[in-house]
Design a protein around this motif. Structure first.
Motif, PDB file in Angstrom:
ATOM      1  N   ARG A 149       0.855  -1.111  -0.162  1.00 42.26           N
ATOM      2  CA  ARG A 149      -0.065  -0.109  -0.013  1.00 42.26           C
ATOM      3  C   ARG A 149       1.026   1.226   0.128  1.00 42.26           C
ATOM      4  N   ILE A 150       0.743   1.951  -1.111  1.00 44.74           N
ATOM      5  CA  ILE A 150       1.969   2.853  -1.508  1.00 44.74           C
ATOM      6  C   ILE A 150       1.349   4.209  -1.355  1.00 44.74           C
ATOM      7  N   ASN A 151       1.997   5.347  -0.879  1.00 42.62           N
ATOM      8  CA  ASN A 151       1.525   6.735  -0.868  1.00 42.62           C
ATOM      9  C   ASN A 151       2.787   7.163  -1.736  1.00 42.62           C
ATOM     10  N   VAL A 152       2.512   7.341  -3.184  1.00 46.36           N
ATOM     11  CA  VAL A 152       3.421   7.830  -4.482  1.00 46.36           C
ATOM     12  C   VAL A 152       3.587   9.018  -4.100  1.00 46.36           C
ATOM     13  N   GLY A 153       4.952   9.476  -4.043  1.00 44.90           N
ATOM     14  CA  GLY A 153       5.267  10.958  -3.764  1.00 44.90           C
ATOM     15  C   GLY A 153       5.074  11.376  -2.631  1.00 44.90           C
ATOM     16  N   ILE A 213       3.255   3.283   3.106  1.00 39.52           N
ATOM     17  CA  ILE A 213       4.548   3.578   2.747  1.00 39.52           C
ATOM     18  C   ILE A 213       4.932   4.459   1.468  1.00 39.52           C
ATOM     19  N   THR A 214       6.212   4.970   1.664  1.00 41.72           N
ATOM     20  CA  THR A 214       6.663   5.752   0.565  1.00 41.72           C
ATOM     21  C   THR A 214       7.109   4.870  -0.634  1.00 41.72           C
ATOM     22  N   ASP A 215       7.066   5.341  -2.083  1.00 39.80           N
ATOM     23  CA  ASP A 215       7.459   4.820  -3.311  1.00 39.80           C
ATOM     24  C   ASP A 215       8.871   4.855  -3.389  1.00 39.80           C
ATOM     25  N   GLU A 216       9.786   5.312  -2.828  1.00 43.73           N
ATOM     26  CA  GLU A 216      10.996   5.554  -3.247  1.00 43.73           C
ATOM     27  C   GLU A 216      11.870   4.383  -3.317  1.00 43.73           C
ATOM     28  N   ASP A 217      11.720   3.567  -2.547  1.00 40.17           N
ATOM     29  CA  ASP A 217      12.500   2.077  -2.908  1.00 40.17           C
ATOM     30  C   ASP A 217      12.055   1.203  -3.878  1.00 40.17           C
ATOM     31  N   PHE A 218      11.126   1.674  -4.578  1.00 44.78           N
ATOM     32  CA  PHE A 218      10.486   0.972  -5.872  1.00 44.78           C
ATOM     33  C   PHE A 218      10.553   1.503  -7.099  1.00 44.78           C
ATOM     34  N   ASN A 247       9.556   6.976 -19.613  1.00 47.61           N
ATOM     35  CA  ASN A 247       8.398   6.712 -18.558  1.00 47.61           C
ATOM     36  C   ASN A 247       8.828   6.508 -17.251  1.00 47.61           C
ATOM     37  N   ILE A 248       7.930   6.473 -16.324  1.00 44.29           N
ATOM     38  CA  ILE A 248       8.248   6.395 -14.892  1.00 44.29           C
ATOM     39  C   ILE A 248       7.882   4.892 -14.436  1.00 44.29           C
ATOM     40  N   THR A 249       8.626   4.265 -13.965  1.00 44.25           N
ATOM     41  CA  THR A 249       8.300   2.798 -13.455  1.00 44.25           C
ATOM     42  C   THR A 249       8.677   2.281 -12.320  1.00 44.25           C
ATOM     43  N   TRP A 250       7.839   1.595 -11.553  1.00 47.06           N
ATOM     44  CA  TRP A 250       7.856   1.118 -10.325  1.00 47.06           C
ATOM     45  C   TRP A 250       7.730  -0.623 -10.344  1.00 47.06           C
ATOM     46  N   ASN A 251       8.857  -1.272  -9.468  1.00 50.21           N
ATOM     47  CA  ASN A 251       8.796  -2.500  -9.504  1.00 50.21           C
ATOM     48  C   ASN A 251       8.302  -3.093  -8.001  1.00 50.21           C
ATOM     49  N   PHE A 252       7.183  -3.842  -8.134  1.00 48.95           N
ATOM     50  CA  PHE A 252       6.811  -4.013  -6.729  1.00 48.95           C
ATOM     51  C   PHE A 252       6.841  -5.515  -6.637  1.00 48.95           C
ATOM     52  N   PRO A 253       7.979  -6.129  -5.692  1.00 50.01           N
ATOM     53  CA  PRO A 253       8.241  -7.562  -5.434  1.00 50.01           C
ATOM     54  C   PRO A 253       6.906  -7.995  -4.716  1.00 50.01           C
ATOM     55  N   VAL A 254       6.337  -9.401  -5.075  1.00 49.67           N
ATOM     56  CA  VAL A 254       5.492  -9.967  -4.431  1.00 49.67           C
ATOM     57  C   VAL A 254       5.861 -11.284  -3.856  1.00 49.67           C
ATOM     58  N   ALA A 255       5.448 -11.989  -2.828  1.00 48.04           N
ATOM     59  CA  ALA A 255       6.011 -12.947  -2.515  1.00 48.04           C
ATOM     60  C   ALA A 255       5.642 -14.344  -3.183  1.00 48.04           C
ATOM     61  N   ILE A 256       4.492 -14.391  -3.785  1.00 43.83           N
ATOM     62  CA  ILE A 256       4.074 -15.439  -4.634  1.00 43.83           C
ATOM     63  C   ILE A 256       3.980 -15.260  -5.899  1.00 43.83           C
ATOM     64  N   LYS A 257       4.924 -15.962  -6.762  1.00 45.05           N
ATOM     65  CA  LYS A 257       5.102 -15.732  -8.137  1.00 45.05           C
ATOM     66  C   LYS A 257       4.057 -16.683  -8.795  1.00 45.05           C
ATOM     67  N   ILE A 263       1.121  11.199 -14.050  1.00 40.65           N
ATOM     68  CA  ILE A 263       1.192  11.313 -12.855  1.00 40.65           C
ATOM     69  C   ILE A 263       0.596   9.983 -12.117  1.00 40.65           C
ATOM     70  N   LEU A 264       0.988   9.656 -10.764  1.00 37.51           N
ATOM     71  CA  LEU A 264       0.370   8.402 -10.021  1.00 37.51           C
ATOM     72  C   LEU A 264       0.452   9.004  -8.729  1.00 37.51           C
ATOM     73  N   ASN A 265      -0.647   8.829  -7.931  1.00 39.53           N
ATOM     74  CA  ASN A 265      -0.724   9.396  -6.548  1.00 39.53           C
ATOM     75  C   ASN A 265      -0.586   8.164  -5.505  1.00 39.53           C
ATOM     76  N   GLY A 266      -1.292   6.915  -5.976  1.00 35.70           N
ATOM     77  CA  GLY A 266      -1.026   5.919  -4.960  1.00 35.70           C
ATOM     78  C   GLY A 266      -1.279   4.337  -5.572  1.00 35.70           C
ATOM     79  N   VAL A 267      -0.945   3.328  -4.726  1.00 34.00           N
ATOM     80  CA  VAL A 267      -0.897   2.011  -5.572  1.00 34.00           C
ATOM     81  C   VAL A 267      -1.188   1.090  -4.196  1.00 34.00           C
ATOM     82  N   GLU A 268      -2.140   0.283  -4.586  1.00 30.91           N
ATOM     83  CA  GLU A 268      -2.326  -0.806  -3.570  1.00 30.91           C
ATOM     84  C   GLU A 268      -2.372  -2.288  -4.511  1.00 30.91           C
ATOM     85  N   ILE A 269      -1.619  -3.200  -3.920  1.00 34.47           N
ATOM     86  CA  ILE A 269      -1.464  -4.485  -4.501  1.00 34.47           C
ATOM     87  C   ILE A 269      -1.766  -5.493  -3.560  1.00 34.47           C
TER      88      ILE A 269
END
Length: 818
Positions: A213-217, A233-238, A289-299, A381-387
């Protein structure tokens, strides 16, 4: 097995505090401080002690006595726990049928009776398995689920793992109803290779587990700042390229519209910050472009993705047009937020998607400007992400009247007759084509098709004409009834693991063989290519350091694989799994050598060889004697032909182990396995995960971090403290050099697995013959290649050649053997 029933239905929702004027007030609201008789106020929410609501003769209250002066209310909440030695349950009375939030808090501590870090258990809600704790919990963890509660009771079951003589525990429980239309049944779009489609299942019936659950920016948000008590959490690490993005902020409160996003969908702060295109110092026609990679536990799993938008960057409506991508596929083209918000700016909007994570274990989100944008105002733009992981697939319900039942029965019978006719025609066509010696291109079938004889599967990526025996696959088929008996009809207490393909059970066959039974989702076609590839590979190979396939089952639309049982489980568990004695350095070396032998056999045992494609510490299993065996061949591919240098294929693998050259060029070689194995070598040495997003930025990626220490000549500084005094320095130096060469940027610069094996055995000799502290001069070059013919030799666990297996090996190397 007795069952402990914890009844908490009398916890009246009115006890809970409404902490903000106009804040959401759930009709069901249970906040439980487990194992305590004390009420605790956390984030202005009252968690009630459950000691007075439990049959205390069965469940046990455990208290962390040292925490008498906790630093926060949250730590006070975590200073007690409810412990269960047997299958147990909490039961909550439900007032409002519908979507609910369920949060379970786990924070292990040690008391004079229990070490909660050693708990191994699973838990479920209303019969749906939510999570299986196969490795012990070492840090505070909150598991959040969003699920449909369709009856007036919610049961949360805790089941200790009986084979580990373990127990279950929980520190706190939250159950509360979600706002109306928080999840919309038909509101999600499916994104993938076939484009954007309507998700054909009722989303409200799905059980979701929050992954990110990401608060982008923006800044990190705590439950106190969210009307549904969520953490952002913040998006910086992604962010992949941080300089491609620039933060946008506003001080104006968002303009919520009726029927759109609300403060319960996301708090104000999420919509008041965003990441936008950083166009500073670039020309107007420069594309990126702007790209975020969000690792997920289950492939290889489906994930629910909610993206949040709020146009806080435009001066007037109609200026902002941009594209959205998920995992490289277009999710939304030419998105104009103002057209969706009645030409209003700064109005929150969200879009729901379903995306398949694939074997990379990543959900990727990208945005870039649309071609409709004016050259002077290109932005995105992107404001938030939930996965959220989709824990289970549930099809939409149908009516229960007789007419509907007969419609279903008629449809099933009609489909059965049609399927029978199609199968007969397909069989006739197959034999006619075979008689005419026509070669057909492999194609993906539209539904479930039973496995054919060896080499004729439409999905068999490894079919090269080889046959494991006169009956092809049929000699390894195991009846479904026998598998049911072996697992006590898939008793949840026999669960030993889970993965992208499905659940893994421990079982005992009729001949008393102990086996591991991997069951795909019944009736689902997901995982079919991996299922067939696994059978194809393991049916034609036998090696002391490769996990053996005992058999398979494909009855009743089941996809079940049966393997030899590996008593000690995955290598990963023994490197940094809590509650297990750390492996000695000598044992770790032996395990690396064994795994290298298995991989060397794969790469050289056939005319084209076999590339595993998913080498990692969870796919190296240990038997009761700690002999290493490579497992999980579902992603394997045959290597290139003699006149080819690579196999062109889509990228598959696991985040943190993936060969960067393969990722960039989508050209697969056996050197991709070598790269992944190099990551495993550092994992063995340092006893930490390949990717750990909780560490500092420079430490997140193990390969990059360890390589820096290796190049600086200070590898000894990051060695697992448990083995630091056991490693002889000359052995460490050779081991580090080997791992470094495996992780070369380009495959041509990496050694073969034969060379890696040679070096590891040399490192083992240095460990055995040297003395602690001596550092003899060692060449930076890899040693001479293996002696002629050594690649035809198969090794057993004690280092000696296995002559009988070598004969099979040599037959597989010749045309006569096929």
């Amino acid at each position: 097995m007795r069952s402990c029933k914890v009844v908490v239905g009398f916890f009246i929702p009115c006890f809970c505090i409404i902490y903000l004027s106009g804040a959401f007030s759930p009709q069901d609201n249970y906040l439980i401080n487990c194992g305590s008789n004390t009420d605790v106020l956390v984030d202005n929410r009252l968690f009630l002690g459950d000691s007075n609501s439990i049959y205390t003769s069965q469940g046990k209250s455990v208290v962390f006595e040292e925490n008498t002066n906790p630093s926060s209310n949250l730590s006070f909440l975590y200073s007690s726990a409810r412990v269960f030695n047997d299958a147990s349950k909490y039961v909550f009375n439900i007032n409002k049928i519908g979507t609910h939030f369920l949060r379970l808090h786990f924070s292990p501590f040690t008391s004079h009776n229990y070490d909660l870090r050693k708990a191994i258990f699973s838990f479920s809600a209303n019969g749906v398995l939510l999570f299986s704790v196969n490795t012990t919990i070492t840090n505070s963890v909150v598991r959040e689920f969003i699920l449909m509660v369709d009856k007036f009771e919610l049961e949360i079951n805790f089941t200790p793992n009986p084979y580990e003589s373990s127990f279950a525990f929980v520190n706190a429980i939250e159950v509360f109803s979600a706002p109306d239309d928080f999840i919309i049944g038909d509101g999600a779009k499916s994104v993938g290779p076939k484009g954007i489609r309507e998700f054909n299942q009722n989303m409200t019936l799905q059980t979701l587990e929050t992954v990110h659950r990401i608060n982008v920016g923006g800044l990190k948000l705590t439950p106190f700042n969210d009307t549904l008590w969520r953490s952002w959490i913040t998006d910086e690490d992604f962010l992949i390229l941080k300089y491609a993005a620039k933060i946008a902020r506003t001080s104006h409160v968002p303009k919520y519209q009726k029927g759109g996003a609300t403060r319960e969908i996301a708090p104000d702060s999420v919509y008041m910050t965003a990441q936008q295109m950083n166009t500073d110092n670039v020309t107007t026609d420069f594309k990126f472009n702007i790209t975020w990679n969000f690792p997920v536990a289950i492939k290889d799993a489906s994930h629910f993705v909610r993206l949040h938008f709020c146009d806080i960057v435009s001066l007037s409506p109609g200026q902002l047009y941009f594209n959205v991508y998920l995992n490289g596929f277009t999710a939304y083209k030419d998105l104009d937020l103002s057209s969706l918000t009645f030409r209003e700016l700064a109005t929150p909007y969200y879009i729901d998607f379903v995306v398949y994570s694939g074997s990379s274990g990543v959900v990727q989100v990208s945005i870039d400007p649309s071609n409709l944008s004016s050259s002077m105002r290109k932005n995105a733009i992107l404001n938030g992400v939930e996965i959220m992981k989709m824990v289970n697939f549930v099809a939409s319900r149908t009516g229960s009247n007789k007419r509907n039942v007969w419609v279903i029965v008629s449809s099933v019978l009609g489909s059965f007759v049609l399927l029978t006719v199609v199968m007969i025609l397909a069989a006739l066509l197959f034999f006619v084509c075979r008689k005419k010696k026509l070669k057909s291109k492999p194609s993906e079938s539209a539904g479930w098709t039973p496995l054919r004889r060896y080499g004729s599967s439409s999905h068999g990526t490894l079919s090269d004409g080889t046959s494991p025996g006169p009956n092809g696959y049929l000699g390894q088929r195991i009846p479904f009834a026998e598998i049911q008996l072996a697992t006590n009809n898939f008793d949840k207490s026999l669960l030993v693991g889970s993965g992208g393909f499905g659940m893994v059970y421990k079982g005992i066959l009729g001949d008393n063989r102990k086996v591991a039974i991997k069951r795909g989702v019944p009736g689902s076609r997901q995982g079919l290519p991996e299922f067939q590839t696994e059978i194809t590979v393991l049916s034609k190979i036998r090696h002391h350091h490769l996990v053996s396939l005992v058999g398979y089952c494909e009855e009743q639309s089941e996809m079940i694989l049966v393997y030899e049982y590996m008593e000690k489980g995955p290598l990963k568990r023994h490197l940094y799994g809590p509650g297990i004695s750390p492996l000695s350095w000598k044992k770790r070396l032996e395990i690396c050598i064994g795994a290298a032998r298995g991989l060397h056999y794969l790469h050289t045992g056939f005319a084209q060889g076999i590339i595993h494609r998913d080498i990692k510490s969870t796919n190296i299993l240990l038997d009761e004697n700690c002999v290493a065996k490579v497992a999980d061949f579902g992603l394997s591919r045959t290597g290139p032909c003699l006149n080819e240098t690579h196999v062109s294929t889509g990228v598959k693998g696991s985040f943190g182990y993936l060969d960067p050259e393969y990722f960039r060029r989508q050209q697969l070689t056996d050197k991709s396995d070598v790269y992944s194995f190099g990551v495993v070598l550092f994992e063995v040495l340092c006893a930490r995960p390949a990717i750990d997003p909780l560490l500092t930025r420079e430490q997140v990626n193990l390969a990059e971090w360890a390589m820096q220490w290796q190049k600086d000549g200070q590898l000894d500084k990051i060695v697992d403290p448990h083995i630091r005094g056991q490693i002889k320095l000359n052995c460490l130096r050779k081991f580090g050099e080997t791992a470094e060469k495996c992780l070369a940027d380009y495959g041509i610069d990496r050694p073969t697995m034969g060379d890696v094996l040679w070096n590891l055995e040399y490192a083992f000799q240095l460990q055995e013959s040297g003395t602690l502290g001596e550092v003899p001069e060692i060449s930076n070059e890899l040693p001479v290649p293996l002696p002629e013919g050594l690649h035809n030799e198969v090794y057993n666990g004690d280092g000696a050649s296995d002559i009988s297996t070598s004969k099979v090996f040599s037959q597989l190397m010749t045309n006569e053997g096929r």
